[in-house]
Write an enzyme that holds these catalytic residues in place. Structure first.
Site, PDB file in Angstrom:
ATOM      1  N   HIS A 250      42.922  51.997  43.591  1.00 20.77           N
ATOM      2  CA  HIS A 250      42.158  52.386  42.399  1.00 20.77           C
ATOM      3  C   HIS A 250      42.862  53.546  41.721  1.00 20.77           C
ATOM      4  CE1 HIS A 250      38.749  53.631  39.876  1.00 20.77           C
ATOM      5  NE2 HIS A 250      38.332  52.379  40.045  1.00 20.77           N
ATOM      6  N   GLU A 305      35.879  45.576  43.418  1.00 21.89           N
ATOM      7  CA  GLU A 305      36.066  44.160  43.076  1.00 21.89           C
ATOM      8  C   GLU A 305      36.082  43.270  44.320  1.00 21.89           C
ATOM      9  OE1 GLU A 305      35.474  43.924  40.235  1.00 21.89           O
ATOM     10  OE2 GLU A 305      36.644  45.202  38.900  1.00 21.89           O
TER      11      GLU A 305
END
Ligand SMILES: CC(C)(COP(=O)(O)OP(=O)(O)OC[C@H]1O[C@@H](n2cnc3c(N)ncnc32)[C@H](O)[C@@H]1OP(=O)(O)O)[C@@H](O)C(=O)NCCC(=O)NCCS
Length: 360
Positions: A250, A305
Protein backbone atom coordinates in the site's frame (compact mmCIF):
# COMPACT_ATOMS: atom_id res chain seq x y z
CA UNK A 1 7.39 15.19 -6.27
CA UNK A 2 6.31 12.23 -8.45
CA UNK A 3 2.72 11.21 -7.79
CA UNK A 4 2.43 13.99 -5.15
CA UNK A 5 3.57 11.37 -2.62
CA UNK A 6 3.46 12.76 0.90
CA UNK A 7 2.29 16.25 -0.23
CA UNK A 8 -0.73 17.44 1.82
CA UNK A 9 -3.08 19.41 -0.43
CA UNK A 10 -6.18 19.78 1.74
CA UNK A 11 -7.22 19.98 5.37
CA UNK A 12 -10.02 17.59 6.17
CA UNK A 13 -12.23 16.58 9.09
CA UNK A 14 -13.42 13.48 7.26
CA UNK A 15 -10.83 10.77 7.79
CA UNK A 16 -7.35 10.10 9.09
CA UNK A 17 -5.26 7.37 7.53
CA UNK A 18 -2.27 6.59 9.76
CA UNK A 19 -0.03 4.34 7.70
CA UNK A 20 2.54 3.73 10.43
CA UNK A 21 0.13 2.52 13.07
CA UNK A 22 -2.52 1.07 10.74
CA UNK A 23 -5.29 3.36 11.96
CA UNK A 24 -8.33 4.57 10.03
CA UNK A 25 -10.57 7.15 11.69
CA UNK A 26 -13.78 8.68 10.30
CA UNK A 27 -14.61 11.99 12.01
CA UNK A 28 -13.14 10.93 15.33
CA UNK A 29 -14.44 7.33 15.30
CA UNK A 30 -12.66 4.07 14.48
CA UNK A 31 -13.77 2.94 11.04
CA UNK A 32 -13.51 -0.75 11.95
CA UNK A 33 -15.78 -0.31 14.99
CA UNK A 34 -18.31 1.58 12.86
CA UNK A 35 -18.27 -1.26 10.34
CA UNK A 36 -19.46 -3.72 12.97
CA UNK A 37 -22.00 -1.44 14.65
CA UNK A 38 -23.54 0.92 12.07
CA UNK A 39 -25.12 0.79 8.64
CA UNK A 40 -23.72 2.41 5.52
CA UNK A 41 -26.53 5.00 5.64
CA UNK A 42 -25.63 5.98 9.23
CA UNK A 43 -21.92 6.24 8.46
CA UNK A 44 -22.71 8.39 5.41
CA UNK A 45 -24.61 10.71 7.79
CA UNK A 46 -21.52 10.80 10.02
CA UNK A 47 -19.32 11.72 7.07
CA UNK A 48 -21.63 14.33 5.54
CA UNK A 49 -23.19 15.90 8.64
CA UNK A 50 -20.40 15.33 11.17
CA UNK A 51 -22.17 12.96 13.61
CA UNK A 52 -24.11 9.72 13.66
CA UNK A 53 -27.87 10.25 13.34
CA UNK A 54 -30.23 10.00 16.32
CA UNK A 55 -32.89 7.29 16.03
CA UNK A 56 -35.67 9.49 14.53
CA UNK A 57 -33.20 11.32 12.36
CA UNK A 58 -31.92 8.01 11.06
CA UNK A 59 -35.40 6.98 9.87
CA UNK A 60 -35.91 10.29 8.09
CA UNK A 61 -32.43 10.15 6.55
CA UNK A 62 -33.02 6.64 5.19
CA UNK A 63 -36.45 7.61 3.83
CA UNK A 64 -34.79 10.41 1.85
CA UNK A 65 -32.65 7.80 0.13
CA UNK A 66 -35.29 5.18 -0.54
CA UNK A 67 -37.61 7.62 -2.32
CA UNK A 68 -34.90 8.53 -4.81
CA UNK A 69 -33.79 5.11 -6.00
CA UNK A 70 -35.70 4.86 -9.29
CA UNK A 71 -33.96 5.95 -12.48
CA UNK A 72 -35.48 8.70 -14.62
CA UNK A 73 -36.73 7.51 -18.02
CA UNK A 74 -34.12 9.66 -19.79
CA UNK A 75 -31.29 7.85 -17.94
CA UNK A 76 -32.80 4.44 -18.74
CA UNK A 77 -32.95 5.41 -22.44
CA UNK A 78 -29.32 6.51 -22.43
CA UNK A 79 -28.11 3.40 -20.57
CA UNK A 80 -30.07 1.10 -22.88
CA UNK A 81 -28.61 2.76 -25.96
CA UNK A 82 -25.05 1.80 -24.95
CA UNK A 83 -23.38 -1.00 -26.87
CA UNK A 84 -22.10 -4.10 -25.09
CA UNK A 85 -18.52 -2.87 -25.54
CA UNK A 86 -19.33 -0.31 -22.82
CA UNK A 87 -18.46 -2.21 -19.67
CA UNK A 88 -19.86 -1.67 -16.19
CA UNK A 89 -17.66 1.26 -15.20
CA UNK A 90 -18.00 3.08 -18.52
CA UNK A 91 -21.78 2.68 -18.27
CA UNK A 92 -21.79 3.89 -14.69
CA UNK A 93 -19.83 6.99 -15.69
CA UNK A 94 -22.32 7.74 -18.47
CA UNK A 95 -25.30 6.88 -16.26
CA UNK A 96 -24.24 9.18 -13.41
CA UNK A 97 -23.56 11.97 -15.91
CA UNK A 98 -27.12 11.67 -17.22
CA UNK A 99 -28.84 11.96 -13.80
CA UNK A 100 -30.71 15.15 -12.99
CA UNK A 101 -29.03 17.51 -10.54
CA UNK A 102 -31.62 18.88 -8.15
CA UNK A 103 -31.39 22.54 -7.22
CA UNK A 104 -28.76 25.17 -7.77
CA UNK A 105 -25.40 24.25 -9.30
CA UNK A 106 -23.41 25.92 -6.53
CA UNK A 107 -22.89 25.29 -3.70
CA UNK A 108 -23.64 21.54 -3.73
CA UNK A 109 -26.16 20.40 -1.11
CA UNK A 110 -26.63 17.07 0.68
CA UNK A 111 -30.16 16.89 -0.80
CA UNK A 112 -28.84 17.05 -4.36
CA UNK A 113 -26.06 14.56 -3.59
CA UNK A 114 -28.47 12.05 -1.98
CA UNK A 115 -30.32 12.05 -5.29
CA UNK A 116 -27.17 10.71 -6.95
CA UNK A 117 -25.92 8.41 -4.18
CA UNK A 118 -29.32 6.70 -3.89
CA UNK A 119 -29.35 5.92 -7.62
CA UNK A 120 -25.83 4.53 -8.07
CA UNK A 121 -26.85 0.97 -7.04
CA UNK A 122 -29.84 1.16 -9.40
CA UNK A 123 -27.54 2.21 -12.26
CA UNK A 124 -25.20 -0.70 -11.52
CA UNK A 125 -27.93 -3.30 -11.33
CA UNK A 126 -29.85 -1.97 -14.37
CA UNK A 127 -26.77 -2.13 -16.54
CA UNK A 128 -25.70 -5.50 -15.11
CA UNK A 129 -29.03 -7.05 -16.08
CA UNK A 130 -28.87 -5.55 -19.57
CA UNK A 131 -25.37 -6.95 -20.10
CA UNK A 132 -26.57 -10.37 -18.89
CA UNK A 133 -29.62 -10.20 -21.19
CA UNK A 134 -32.00 -10.25 -18.21
CA UNK A 135 -34.67 -7.73 -17.20
CA UNK A 136 -33.66 -5.04 -14.71
CA UNK A 137 -35.38 -5.36 -11.34
CA UNK A 138 -36.87 -2.11 -10.01
CA UNK A 139 -35.68 -0.90 -6.59
CA UNK A 140 -37.74 -1.44 -3.46
CA UNK A 141 -38.39 1.27 -0.91
CA UNK A 142 -38.72 -1.03 2.09
CA UNK A 143 -35.14 -2.33 2.03
CA UNK A 144 -31.88 -0.81 3.23
CA UNK A 145 -29.29 0.40 0.72
CA UNK A 146 -27.35 -2.88 0.97
CA UNK A 147 -30.40 -5.17 0.98
CA UNK A 148 -31.98 -3.34 -1.95
CA UNK A 149 -28.75 -3.58 -3.97
CA UNK A 150 -28.53 -7.34 -3.53
CA UNK A 151 -32.25 -7.67 -4.20
CA UNK A 152 -32.03 -5.71 -7.46
CA UNK A 153 -29.13 -7.86 -8.62
CA UNK A 154 -30.61 -11.25 -7.76
CA UNK A 155 -34.38 -10.73 -7.54
CA UNK A 156 -34.33 -12.41 -4.12
CA UNK A 157 -34.39 -10.91 -0.67
CA UNK A 158 -30.87 -11.40 0.65
CA UNK A 159 -30.03 -13.08 3.94
CA UNK A 160 -29.31 -10.87 6.96
CA UNK A 161 -25.74 -12.24 6.99
CA UNK A 162 -25.08 -11.07 3.42
CA UNK A 163 -26.60 -7.65 4.09
CA UNK A 164 -24.46 -7.24 7.21
CA UNK A 165 -21.33 -8.25 5.33
CA UNK A 166 -22.00 -5.83 2.47
CA UNK A 167 -22.75 -3.03 4.91
CA UNK A 168 -19.45 -3.69 6.71
CA UNK A 169 -17.58 -3.70 3.38
CA UNK A 170 -19.26 -0.45 2.29
CA UNK A 171 -18.56 1.27 5.63
CA UNK A 172 -14.89 0.27 5.48
CA UNK A 173 -14.43 1.49 1.91
CA UNK A 174 -16.62 4.61 1.98
CA UNK A 175 -13.77 7.00 2.67
CA UNK A 176 -9.97 6.96 2.58
CA UNK A 177 -8.38 10.40 2.54
CA UNK A 178 -7.13 12.01 -0.63
CA UNK A 179 -6.86 9.00 -2.92
CA UNK A 180 -6.76 9.70 -6.68
CA UNK A 181 -10.53 9.65 -7.30
CA UNK A 182 -11.34 11.80 -4.25
CA UNK A 183 -8.70 14.29 -5.30
CA UNK A 184 -10.28 14.41 -8.78
CA UNK A 185 -13.69 15.15 -7.22
CA UNK A 186 -12.22 17.95 -5.10
CA UNK A 187 -10.37 19.53 -8.05
CA UNK A 188 -13.55 19.67 -10.15
CA UNK A 189 -15.60 20.99 -7.21
CA UNK A 190 -13.02 23.72 -6.58
CA UNK A 191 -13.89 25.27 -9.96
CA UNK A 192 -17.49 25.73 -8.66
CA UNK A 193 -18.70 23.14 -11.14
CA UNK A 194 -21.72 21.02 -10.18
CA UNK A 195 -21.44 17.98 -7.88
CA UNK A 196 -22.33 15.59 -10.70
CA UNK A 197 -19.27 16.65 -12.65
CA UNK A 198 -17.10 16.00 -9.58
CA UNK A 199 -18.57 12.49 -9.28
CA UNK A 200 -18.10 11.74 -12.98
CA UNK A 201 -14.42 12.75 -12.71
CA UNK A 202 -14.04 10.54 -9.62
CA UNK A 203 -15.55 7.51 -11.38
CA UNK A 204 -13.18 8.11 -14.30
CA UNK A 205 -10.24 7.98 -11.88
CA UNK A 206 -11.50 4.99 -9.90
CA UNK A 207 -11.96 2.87 -13.00
CA UNK A 208 -8.21 2.92 -13.73
CA UNK A 209 -6.51 -0.41 -12.97
CA UNK A 210 -4.10 1.20 -10.50
CA UNK A 211 -6.98 2.39 -8.34
CA UNK A 212 -10.24 0.41 -8.22
CA UNK A 213 -9.49 -2.78 -10.09
CA UNK A 214 -7.43 -4.88 -7.64
CA UNK A 215 -10.10 -7.12 -6.01
CA UNK A 216 -11.07 -8.83 -9.25
CA UNK A 217 -7.39 -9.54 -9.86
CA UNK A 218 -7.12 -11.09 -6.39
CA UNK A 219 -9.87 -13.49 -7.33
CA UNK A 220 -8.06 -14.23 -10.60
CA UNK A 221 -4.93 -15.08 -8.59
CA UNK A 222 -6.82 -17.43 -6.24
CA UNK A 223 -8.47 -19.11 -9.20
CA UNK A 224 -5.17 -19.64 -10.99
CA UNK A 225 -3.54 -21.08 -7.87
CA UNK A 226 -6.56 -23.32 -7.33
CA UNK A 227 -4.95 -25.58 -4.73
CA UNK A 228 -2.80 -24.74 -1.70
CA UNK A 229 -0.10 -27.16 -2.93
CA UNK A 230 0.49 -24.88 -5.88
CA UNK A 231 0.59 -21.60 -3.91
CA UNK A 232 4.32 -21.47 -3.10
CA UNK A 233 5.49 -22.19 -6.65
CA UNK A 234 2.91 -19.83 -8.22
CA UNK A 235 3.89 -16.95 -5.93
CA UNK A 236 7.58 -17.56 -6.37
CA UNK A 237 7.25 -17.58 -10.16
CA UNK A 238 5.45 -14.28 -10.06
CA UNK A 239 7.91 -12.55 -7.71
CA UNK A 240 10.90 -13.95 -9.61
CA UNK A 241 9.54 -12.29 -12.76
CA UNK A 242 9.35 -8.97 -10.82
CA UNK A 243 5.54 -9.00 -10.87
CA UNK A 244 3.29 -7.85 -8.07
CA UNK A 245 0.97 -9.84 -5.90
CA UNK A 246 -2.48 -8.31 -5.96
CA UNK A 247 -3.95 -7.50 -2.57
CA UNK A 248 -0.57 -6.77 -0.95
CA UNK A 249 1.34 -3.53 -0.36
CA UNK A 250 0.00 0.00 0.00
CA UNK A 251 1.20 3.53 -0.69
CA UNK A 252 0.40 4.68 2.85
CA UNK A 253 0.12 1.63 5.13
CA UNK A 254 3.47 0.32 6.31
CA UNK A 255 1.67 -2.17 8.51
CA UNK A 256 -1.41 -4.32 8.10
CA UNK A 257 -4.29 -2.41 6.48
CA UNK A 258 -6.92 -2.19 9.27
CA UNK A 259 -9.68 -2.68 6.70
CA UNK A 260 -8.18 -6.02 5.66
CA UNK A 261 -8.24 -7.19 9.28
CA UNK A 262 -11.92 -6.26 9.70
CA UNK A 263 -12.96 -7.80 6.40
CA UNK A 264 -11.17 -11.04 7.26
CA UNK A 265 -13.45 -11.33 10.31
CA UNK A 266 -16.50 -10.59 8.13
CA UNK A 267 -15.46 -13.20 5.54
CA UNK A 268 -14.76 -15.78 8.23
CA UNK A 269 -18.33 -15.48 9.53
CA UNK A 270 -19.71 -16.21 6.06
CA UNK A 271 -17.33 -18.66 4.52
CA UNK A 272 -15.13 -20.37 7.13
CA UNK A 273 -16.28 -23.80 5.90
CA UNK A 274 -15.64 -23.06 2.22
CA UNK A 275 -12.54 -24.65 0.67
CA UNK A 276 -11.81 -21.45 -1.29
CA UNK A 277 -11.79 -19.48 1.96
CA UNK A 278 -9.20 -21.81 3.45
CA UNK A 279 -7.22 -21.48 0.21
CA UNK A 280 -7.31 -17.67 0.53
CA UNK A 281 -5.89 -17.89 4.08
CA UNK A 282 -3.12 -20.23 2.92
CA UNK A 283 -2.26 -18.03 -0.07
CA UNK A 284 -2.12 -14.97 2.19
CA UNK A 285 0.25 -16.69 4.61
CA UNK A 286 2.53 -17.91 1.85
CA UNK A 287 2.49 -14.53 0.05
CA UNK A 288 3.48 -12.68 3.23
CA UNK A 289 6.26 -15.19 3.88
CA UNK A 290 7.70 -14.80 0.40
CA UNK A 291 7.28 -11.00 0.32
CA UNK A 292 9.37 -10.81 3.52
CA UNK A 293 11.99 -12.94 1.77
CA UNK A 294 11.98 -11.19 -1.62
CA UNK A 295 11.47 -7.61 -0.45
CA UNK A 296 13.13 -7.44 2.98
CA UNK A 297 13.63 -3.67 2.52
CA UNK A 298 9.86 -3.03 2.24
CA UNK A 299 6.93 -3.38 4.66
CA UNK A 300 4.48 -5.28 2.48
CA UNK A 301 1.26 -6.42 4.15
CA UNK A 302 -2.19 -7.58 3.15
CA UNK A 303 -4.30 -4.67 1.88
CA UNK A 304 -8.07 -4.12 1.82
CA UNK A 305 -8.48 -5.52 -1.69
CA UNK A 306 -7.42 -9.03 -0.72
CA UNK A 307 -10.27 -9.48 1.75
CA UNK A 308 -12.64 -7.29 -0.27
CA UNK A 309 -12.43 -9.97 -2.94
CA UNK A 310 -13.03 -12.71 -0.37
CA UNK A 311 -16.06 -10.95 1.17
CA UNK A 312 -17.66 -10.08 -2.19
CA UNK A 313 -17.21 -13.68 -3.35
CA UNK A 314 -18.73 -14.94 -0.10
CA UNK A 315 -21.75 -12.70 -0.71
CA UNK A 316 -22.06 -14.30 -4.13
CA UNK A 317 -21.23 -11.32 -6.35
CA UNK A 318 -19.53 -12.01 -9.68
CA UNK A 319 -16.08 -10.55 -10.26
CA UNK A 320 -17.32 -7.98 -12.83
CA UNK A 321 -19.32 -6.32 -10.06
CA UNK A 322 -16.44 -5.83 -7.64
CA UNK A 323 -15.34 -2.37 -8.85
CA UNK A 324 -18.92 -1.09 -9.37
CA UNK A 325 -19.79 -2.29 -5.84
CA UNK A 326 -16.76 -0.44 -4.49
CA UNK A 327 -17.97 2.65 -6.40
CA UNK A 328 -21.30 2.56 -4.54
CA UNK A 329 -19.40 2.84 -1.24
CA UNK A 330 -16.85 5.41 -2.31
CA UNK A 331 -19.58 7.70 -3.72
CA UNK A 332 -20.42 8.52 -0.08
CA UNK A 333 -16.82 9.61 0.56
CA UNK A 334 -16.60 11.60 -2.70
CA UNK A 335 -19.81 13.46 -1.81
CA UNK A 336 -18.46 14.24 1.69
CA UNK A 337 -15.33 15.74 0.11
CA UNK A 338 -17.41 17.71 -2.42
CA UNK A 339 -19.37 19.24 0.48
CA UNK A 340 -16.21 19.91 2.49
CA UNK A 341 -14.40 21.47 -0.48
CA UNK A 342 -17.36 23.76 -1.21
CA UNK A 343 -17.54 24.91 2.43
CA UNK A 344 -14.18 26.60 2.29
CA UNK A 345 -13.39 26.74 -1.37
CA UNK A 346 -10.36 27.98 -3.18
CA UNK A 347 -9.66 26.78 -6.71
CA UNK A 348 -7.07 23.96 -6.70
CA UNK A 349 -4.41 25.14 -9.07
CA UNK A 350 -0.93 23.71 -8.45
CA UNK A 351 2.06 24.52 -10.62
CA UNK A 352 4.07 22.61 -13.14
CA UNK A 353 7.81 23.06 -13.46
CA UNK A 354 8.84 23.82 -17.01
CA UNK A 355 11.63 21.51 -18.15
CA UNK A 356 11.34 22.15 -21.90
CA UNK A 357 13.61 24.17 -24.14
CA UNK A 358 13.58 27.97 -24.55
CA UNK A 359 13.31 29.99 -27.76
CA UNK A 360 16.68 31.04 -29.26
C1 LIG B 1 -0.56 -0.46 -3.86
C2 LIG B 1 0.78 -0.20 -4.53
C3 LIG B 1 0.55 0.39 -5.93
C4 LIG B 1 1.57 0.80 -3.67
O1 LIG B 1 2.75 1.06 -4.27
P1 LIG B 1 3.90 1.96 -3.61
O2 LIG B 1 3.77 2.11 -2.15
O3 LIG B 1 3.99 3.18 -4.41
O4 LIG B 1 5.14 1.02 -3.75
P2 LIG B 1 6.11 0.98 -4.95
O5 LIG B 1 5.34 0.79 -6.20
O6 LIG B 1 7.02 2.17 -4.84
O7 LIG B 1 6.91 -0.38 -4.62
C5 LIG B 1 7.90 -0.44 -3.61
C6 LIG B 1 8.60 -1.81 -3.62
O8 LIG B 1 7.71 -2.81 -3.10
C7 LIG B 1 7.42 -3.78 -4.10
N1 LIG B 1 5.99 -4.09 -4.04
C8 LIG B 1 4.98 -3.25 -3.71
N2 LIG B 1 3.81 -3.92 -3.73
C9 LIG B 1 4.10 -5.17 -4.12
C10 LIG B 1 3.30 -6.31 -4.34
N3 LIG B 1 1.99 -6.29 -4.19
N4 LIG B 1 3.89 -7.45 -4.73
C11 LIG B 1 5.24 -7.49 -4.89
N5 LIG B 1 6.04 -6.44 -4.68
C12 LIG B 1 5.48 -5.30 -4.30
C13 LIG B 1 7.79 -3.12 -5.42
O9 LIG B 1 8.12 -4.07 -6.39
C14 LIG B 1 8.98 -2.27 -5.01
O10 LIG B 1 10.09 -3.13 -4.88
P3 LIG B 1 11.58 -2.58 -5.16
O11 LIG B 1 11.84 -1.58 -4.06
O12 LIG B 1 12.42 -3.82 -5.05
O13 LIG B 1 11.55 -1.94 -6.51
C15 LIG B 1 1.59 -1.53 -4.64
O14 LIG B 1 1.83 -2.05 -3.35
C16 LIG B 1 0.90 -2.55 -5.52
O15 LIG B 1 1.01 -2.48 -6.75
N6 LIG B 1 0.12 -3.54 -4.90
C17 LIG B 1 -0.59 -4.53 -5.68
C18 LIG B 1 -1.91 -3.95 -6.21
C19 LIG B 1 -2.94 -3.78 -5.13
O16 LIG B 1 -3.18 -4.67 -4.32
N7 LIG B 1 -3.58 -2.59 -5.15
C20 LIG B 1 -4.59 -2.25 -4.20
C21 LIG B 1 -4.10 -1.23 -3.22
S1 LIG B 1 -5.30 -0.90 -1.95
Amino acid sequence: MAGLEGVPVADTHLSMVDGQRGHLIYRGQWADKLAHSHSFEEVTHLLWVGRLPEHRESERWCRDWTGKRALPASTVRILDSLGTEQGMMESLRTGVSSLPWEGKTWPPTPEALVGILARVPTLVSHRWHRLQGTDPIPPREDLTHAANYLYMLTGKEPSAAHVQALDAYWVLTAEHGLNASTFAARVVTSTQSDGLSGLVAAIGALKGPLHGGAPSEVEGMLEQIGDSNRAAAWIERRLRRGERLMGFGHRIYRTRDPRAESLRVVAQRLASEEPWFRLALQVEEEALRQLRQWKPHRELHTNVEFYAAVVLKAIGLPRELYTPTFTVARTAGWCAHILEQAENNRIIRPQSRYIGSFPD
